[in-house]
Design an enzyme around this catalytic site. Structure first.
Site, mmCIF file in Angstrom:
data_model
loop_
_atom_site.group_PDB
_atom_site.id
_atom_site.type_symbol
_atom_site.label_atom_id
_atom_site.label_comp_id
_atom_site.label_asym_id
_atom_site.label_seq_id
_atom_site.Cartn_x
_atom_site.Cartn_y
_atom_site.Cartn_z
ATOM 1 N N GLY A 82 6.291 9.643 24.057
ATOM 2 C CA GLY A 82 7.393 10.126 23.917
ATOM 3 C C GLY A 82 7.806 8.198 23.214
ATOM 4 C CB ILE A 83 10.784 6.520 23.057
ATOM 5 C CG1 ILE A 83 12.414 8.087 22.552
ATOM 6 C CG2 ILE A 83 11.524 5.346 23.001
ATOM 7 C CD1 ILE A 83 13.352 7.182 23.003
ATOM 8 C CE1 TYR A 118 18.696 10.600 30.405
ATOM 9 C CE2 TYR A 118 20.064 11.188 29.552
ATOM 10 C CZ TYR A 118 19.319 10.038 29.092
ATOM 11 O OH TYR A 118 18.278 9.577 28.140
ATOM 12 C CE LYS A 141 18.579 7.116 30.900
ATOM 13 N NZ LYS A 141 17.130 5.959 30.751
ATOM 14 C CG LEU A 194 19.136 14.345 20.231
ATOM 15 C CD1 LEU A 194 18.358 14.346 21.282
ATOM 16 C CD2 LEU A 194 19.405 15.011 20.072
HETATM 17 N N1 LIG Z 1 14.633 11.219 23.153
HETATM 18 C C1 LIG Z 1 15.570 10.329 23.432
HETATM 19 O O1 LIG Z 1 16.330 11.344 23.127
HETATM 20 C C2 LIG Z 1 16.604 9.699 23.795
HETATM 21 C C3 LIG Z 1 17.813 8.947 23.662
HETATM 22 C C4 LIG Z 1 19.026 8.302 24.900
HETATM 23 C C5 LIG Z 1 17.498 7.644 26.155
HETATM 24 N N2 LIG Z 1 16.346 8.117 25.736
HETATM 25 C C6 LIG Z 1 16.382 7.471 26.721
HETATM 26 O O2 LIG Z 1 14.890 6.499 26.507
HETATM 27 C C7 LIG Z 1 13.663 6.372 27.453
HETATM 28 C C8 LIG Z 1 12.212 7.454 26.887
HETATM 29 O O3 LIG Z 1 12.644 8.543 26.692
HETATM 30 P P1 LIG Z 1 11.209 9.899 25.975
HETATM 31 O O4 LIG Z 1 12.183 10.474 25.018
HETATM 32 O O5 LIG Z 1 10.336 8.473 25.350
HETATM 33 O O6 LIG Z 1 11.204 10.429 27.548
HETATM 34 P P2 LIG Z 1 9.954 11.201 28.281
HETATM 35 O O7 LIG Z 1 10.140 11.866 29.073
HETATM 36 O O8 LIG Z 1 9.356 12.049 26.803
HETATM 37 O O9 LIG Z 1 9.009 9.476 28.729
HETATM 38 C C9 LIG Z 1 9.817 9.046 29.974
HETATM 39 C C10 LIG Z 1 8.008 8.815 29.854
HETATM 40 O O10 LIG Z 1 8.661 8.098 31.459
HETATM 41 C C11 LIG Z 1 7.201 8.364 32.743
HETATM 42 N N3 LIG Z 1 8.019 8.922 33.602
HETATM 43 C C12 LIG Z 1 8.713 9.250 34.286
HETATM 44 N N4 LIG Z 1 9.300 8.944 35.872
HETATM 45 C C13 LIG Z 1 8.701 7.651 35.389
HETATM 46 C C14 LIG Z 1 8.518 7.237 37.690
HETATM 47 N N5 LIG Z 1 9.000 7.935 38.573
HETATM 48 N N6 LIG Z 1 7.595 5.741 37.101
HETATM 49 C C15 LIG Z 1 7.125 5.684 35.691
HETATM 50 N N7 LIG Z 1 7.461 6.985 35.193
HETATM 51 C C16 LIG Z 1 8.214 7.667 34.667
HETATM 52 C C17 LIG Z 1 7.176 9.977 31.807
HETATM 53 O O11 LIG Z 1 5.880 9.961 32.744
HETATM 54 C C18 LIG Z 1 6.827 9.504 30.484
HETATM 55 O O12 LIG Z 1 6.262 8.673 30.394
HETATM 56 C C19 LIG Z 1 14.522 6.812 28.600
HETATM 57 O O13 LIG Z 1 14.863 5.879 29.206
HETATM 58 C C20 LIG Z 1 14.747 7.768 28.439
HETATM 59 O O14 LIG Z 1 16.268 8.303 29.262
HETATM 60 C C21 LIG Z 1 15.938 9.067 25.239
#
Ligand SMILES: NC(=O)c1ccc[n+]([C@@H]2O[C@H](COP(=O)([O-])OP(=O)(O)OC[C@H]3O[C@@H](n4cnc5c(N)ncnc54)[C@H](O)[C@@H]3O)[C@@H](O)[C@H]2O)c1
Length: 259
Positions: free
Chosen positions: A24-25, A165, A169, A197
């Site tokens: 992901g991100i 969640y 955050k 998002l």
């Molecule tokens: N995608 C969005 O729309 C969005 C929006 C706002 C904030 N965020 C934040 O951005 C960050 C990344 O989001 P994303 O969309 O890539 O999510 P995602 O779920 O695709 O990726 C999360 C990653 O964290 C890892 N992870 C989960 N639990 C873990 C743990 N206990 N220890 C180590 N690694 C762990 C997962 O394996 C995964 O690789 C997160 O903090 C999320 O809250 C995402």
């Protein structure tokens, strides 16, 4: 956009840990820091993904390592820091990105299982705290460090069936401000980004197409957000250029209107 064109030059050679960097991100962040010339430690609870991303970055070089880390486990966060030091000799930047997001159970809060609430707090709040604590001795020794925490613009909006969640955050915003006050004296800044998002190609439960379109209409820049949109702010917060900025939370969400 080429990362090389926008990356602050002082990032060259810095060591950056990206938690949740296996997907992901976080995967996009890992690649961006590599393109900026950094050594990258990809830490993820999914060790296979962490290793895969590190291999993609490094090729035949020693530019990246992947390490399986559960950020909610204190010993594992210390092993993550030790592995970074063993590989690269320093830890300059921590991107505290790992969180439970795409995999959380969504439920109205009086029906949310207490175990699920605790699981989200354990990773998203305690895990963020533990990773910062694990890198602190190395950053203090250097008298230089950058910690970037990751919140979410959903904190400013609220979102139904997502209370655990959103609460987690919101905690990260307060944590950022308080941490910054404690370690500014050590030459370490702590800031936070609030992504909107963001499309990663990974299915986020409960976010349907109508919701995605609605959010685009709330933005000043009316298109869907992608991980690359976050990278410029992150590179700035990781660099010398942001040296007198600390405790701050920056919304990187296309100017979303929060009523
Ligand atoms: N995608 C969005 O729309 C969005 C929006 C706002 C904030 N965020 C934040 O951005 C960050 C990344 O989001 P994303 O969309 O890539 O999510 P995602 O779920 O695709 O990726 C999360 C990653 O964290 C890892 N992870 C989960 N639990 C873990 C743990 N206990 N220890 C180590 N690694 C762990 C997962 O394996 C995964 O690789 C997160 O903090 C999320 O809250 C995402």
């Amino acid at each position: 956009m080429s990362i090389k064109d926008i990356a602050p030059p002082d990032l060259q050679g810095r060591t950056v840990i990206v938690t949740g960097g296996g997907q992901g991100i976080g995967e996009a962040y890992s690649h961006a820091f590599a393109e900026a010339g950094c050594k990258v430690v990809v830490a993820d609870i999914n060790g296979d993904n962490a290793s895969k991303v590190a291999r993609e970055i490094a090729g035949n070089t020693d530019q990246a390592i992947g390490i399986e880390t559960d950020i909610s486990d204190e010993a594992e966060t210390q092993e993550m820091a030790s592995a970074a030091l063993a590989a690269f000799g320093r830890i300059d930047v921590l991107i505290n990105n790992a969180a439970l997001y795409t995999t959380v159970t969504r439920a109205i809060f009086d029906e949310l299982p207490l175990d699920e609430w605790r699981r989200v707090m354990d990773v998203n709040v305690t895990g963020t705290f533990l990773c910062a604590r694990a890198v602190l001795p190395a950053m203090r020794k250097q008298n230089w460090g950058r910690i970037v925490n990751v919140s979410s613009s959903t904190v400013a909006m609220g979102r139904p069936a997502f209370l655990h969640y959103v609460t987690s955050k919101a905690a990260v915003v307060g944590m950022t401000r308080s941490m910054a006050r404690e370690i500014g004296v050590d030459g370490i800044t702590v800031n936070c980004i609030m992504p909107g998002l963001t499309e990663t190609g990974i299915d986020a439960s409960g976010v349907d197409e109508d919701t995605r379109d609605l959010i685009v209409r709330m933005q000043a820049i009316p298109r869907r957000e992608v991980p690359q949109d976050l990278v410029g702010t992150l590179l700035y917060l990781a660099s010398e250029a942001s040296g007198f900025v600390t405790g701050q939370t920056i919304a990187v969400d296309g100017g979303t209107i929060h009523l």
